[in-house]
Design an enzyme around this catalytic site. Structure first.
Site, PDB file in Angstrom:
ATOM      1  N   LYS A   1     131.337  65.570  10.922  1.00 36.04           N
ATOM      2  CA  LYS A   1     131.860  64.448  10.134  1.00 36.04           C
ATOM      3  C   LYS A   1     131.158  64.539   8.777  1.00 36.04           C
ATOM      4  O   LYS A   1     130.023  64.086   8.610  1.00 36.04           O
ATOM      5  CB  LYS A   1     131.536  63.127  10.831  1.00 36.04           C
ATOM      6  CG  LYS A   1     132.428  61.945  10.483  1.00 36.04           C
ATOM      7  CD  LYS A   1     132.375  61.502   9.055  1.00 36.04           C
ATOM      8  CE  LYS A   1     131.108  60.807   8.652  1.00 36.04           C
ATOM      9  NZ  LYS A   1     131.048  60.558   7.189  1.00 36.04           N
TER      10      LYS A   1
ATOM     11  N   ARG B   1     132.180  61.113   0.610  1.00 36.71           N
ATOM     12  CA  ARG B   1     132.131  61.234  -0.860  1.00 36.71           C
ATOM     13  C   ARG B   1     132.196  62.693  -1.313  1.00 36.71           C
ATOM     14  O   ARG B   1     132.576  62.974  -2.439  1.00 36.71           O
ATOM     15  CB  ARG B   1     130.871  60.539  -1.387  1.00 36.71           C
ATOM     16  CG  ARG B   1     131.000  59.021  -1.244  1.00 36.71           C
ATOM     17  CD  ARG B   1     129.855  58.291  -1.850  1.00 36.71           C
ATOM     18  NE  ARG B   1     128.697  58.283  -0.965  1.00 36.71           N
ATOM     19  CZ  ARG B   1     127.546  57.695  -1.240  1.00 36.71           C
ATOM     20  NH1 ARG B   1     127.386  57.081  -2.394  1.00 36.71           N
ATOM     21  NH2 ARG B   1     126.545  57.713  -0.385  1.00 36.71           N
TER      22      ARG B   1
ATOM     23  N   CYS C   1     116.673  64.655  -1.316  1.00 36.77           N
ATOM     24  CA  CYS C   1     115.657  64.019  -0.467  1.00 36.77           C
ATOM     25  C   CYS C   1     114.283  64.613  -0.750  1.00 36.77           C
ATOM     26  O   CYS C   1     113.285  64.093  -0.287  1.00 36.77           O
ATOM     27  CB  CYS C   1     116.006  64.173   0.999  1.00 36.77           C
ATOM     28  SG  CYS C   1     115.929  65.877   1.531  1.00 36.77           S
TER      29      CYS C   1
END
Ligand code: NAD
Length: 480
Positions: A174, A178, A282
């Site tokens: 999945k 965006r 991140c």
């Protein structure tokens, strides 16, 4: 009219049955390049069924053949690397060289997975009693699922899919709603590499589709990468449904600059770390802790360099920083800048005033000085091009400041002292450390080892952790 994206189930494109479609943007231009189904939850069951149907044959396929798919896939990814990088830049906004490197980091995981015949060997202990042998085999789990964030549309699906399928599992991806386009191309290339239909399936969607995956009784494991609150939710929900979970969350990465640091190196590394990919990483450096008297010179140089950063469409030559992912996210980052000013930090460079295109979702680099550890900009993940400088008198206090964060993804020290580097290594509470490295992302043969609220679970992505996560152990005690 922009095309509506379709799911990929059992090797076929499958039209959606969603009641809601969201636009996919090119964030550098602000125009719509696709529409993505958000709530087609029935597609999850169809994808799981296709993955289950493929599992029997795929898990029985000799591991050497599964590994050879990885070798062919690696060559195809390399041949299409530029095209994939352009796709990443178009839907995400990061500059092309950055996107090219991203695809390279994804290819590394395919190289790791190609070594599966060595890595998945079992163990045998003969003669534990007279005539009795014990054998341990690593066997696949079954159907596993991956849920990915917007910021690495190529690399993060590749953290998950190659180790999962080479271990004999079948997969449901999945991707981020965006940035869903590049992942579809990744699946086309897998098919071209000879992967049988149904081994990897793709369902588009947002939160409703994630919920359907987390609760689906036939999915054995969930790999998630995204923001901390969603990682927390995914970890709890999937665990409650008896799934194995690895949930990689948000971050707030501290960089300590010692007075003995090579300042040219530190400033270059910090520029790349804080403003590369517009801070939407991140591993982005978010707080600099300047130790002792290094602060004035460091702030001056950062301010000077950042003020000259070329901001624009990442597909154009010479551009050094692209846009943010959405207008709404830009507003959120601007909100942090306002908050920093309101809480008393010194705004050394204001990204809102930067020279940048008027269309698209751009925001220039921002630098705050004299930030205090309790301020919001020093505590929360901003995920934008905002760097905060905290001043501290000693290394010990700098490390204590870094350890005050609830996150523990990475931390870096810039120093020429082995003693300082060793102290940092042994005392800072983060899982991926850099010494004179701005983005200490481990190569694929090591785990992506976030700590604290940057990771929920025990087995991380990539490295041997990935193979352990995607396999079950079967122990056979046999008497002959
Ligand atoms: P996000 O949490 O908004 O979305 C991640 C995924 O979760 C998407 O697929 C999305 O559809 C889904 N999702 C979003 N909200 C949901 C909800 N309420 N319920 C169920 N599912 C939901 O994250 P993002 O903005 O796409 O990505 C950026 C974040 O990811 C940052 O926080 C960044 O630090 C983090 N990240 C972490 C790592 C790491 O290795 N730790 C790597 C990359 C990104």
């Amino acid at each position: 009219m922009a095309a509506v994206l379709q799911h990929v189930i059992g090797g076929q494109l499958r039209p959606h049955q969603a009641s809601r479609l969201d636009p996919v943007f090119n964030p550098a231009l602000g125009d719509v390049i696709g529409e993505v189904p958000i709530d087609d939850v029935q597609a999850v069951d169809a994808a799981v069924q296709a993955a289950e149907a493929a599992f029997r044959e795929w898990s029985a396929t000799p591991i050497l053949e599964r590994a050879r798919v990885m070798f062919r896939y690696r060559e195809l990814l390399e041949a299409h690397r530029r095209e994939l990088a352009e796709s990443v830049t178009r839907e995400h906004g990061k500059i092309l060289s950055d996107a090219y490197n991203e695809v390279g980091r994804g290819i590394e995981v395919v190289e790791l997975a190609a070594g599966a015949p060595s890595l998945l060997k079992g163990e045998v202990l003969p003669e534990v009693a007279h005539g009795v042998d014990v054998t341990m085999l690593r066997v696949p789990l079954g159907v596993v699922a991956g849920i990915t964030p917007f910021n690495f549309p190529a690399m993060i699906p590749l953290w998950m899919i190659p180790p999962a399928i080479v271990s004999g599992n079948t997969f449901v991806l999945k991707p981020s709603e965006r940035t869903p386009l590049t992942s579809m191309r990744l699946l086309e290339l897998l098919k071209e590499a000879g992967l049988p239909d149904g081994v990897v399936n793709l369902v588009h969607g947002g939160a409703p589709v994630v919920d359907a995956l987390l609760t689906h009784p036939r999915i054995r494991a969930i790999s998630f990468v995204g923001s901390q609150p969603v990682a927390d939710y995914v970890y709890r929900t999937a665990s409650q449904h008896h799934k194995r979970v690895q949930a990689l969350g948000g971050a707030k990465n501290f960089h300590i600059v010692m007075p003995d640091a090579n300042l040219d190196l530190a400033v270059d590394a910090l520029m790349g770390s804080a403003y590369g990919s517009a801070g939407e990483r991140c591993l982005a450096g978010s707080v600099v802790v300047a130790v002792g008297d290094v602060a004035d010179a460091l702030v001056q140089r950062l301010q000077d360099k950042a003020s000259r950063l070329k901001v624009g469409n990442g597909l154009e030559a010479g551009i050094e920083m692209g846009p943010l992912i959405r207008a709404q996210h830009r507003e959120r980052v601007q909100g942090y800048i306002e908050r920093g000013v309101a809480e008393g930090a010194t705004l050394a460079l204001d990204g809102r005033q930067h020279d940048m295109p008027s269309e698209g979702f751009f925001l220039g680099p921002t630098l705050f000085d004299r930030v205090e550890a309790h301020m919001t900009i020093a505590q929360e993940e901003i995920f934008g091009p905002v760097l905060s400088v905290i001043r501290r008198p000693s290394l010990e206090e700098a490390v204590t400041t870094a350890n005050g964060s609830r996150f523990g993804n990475t931390a870096t020290i810039y120093t020429t002292s082995g003693k300082a580097a060793r102290y940092f290594r042994d005392h800072v509470q983060a899982g991926m450390l850099g010494v004179n490295i701005g983005v200490p992302a481990p190569v694929a043969w090591f785990p992506f080892a976030g700590w604290k609220d940057s990771f929920y679970g025990d087995l991380h992505a990539t490295g041997m952790d990935a193979f352990w996560f995607y396999t079950e152990r079967r122990v056979i005690t046999a008497r002959w």
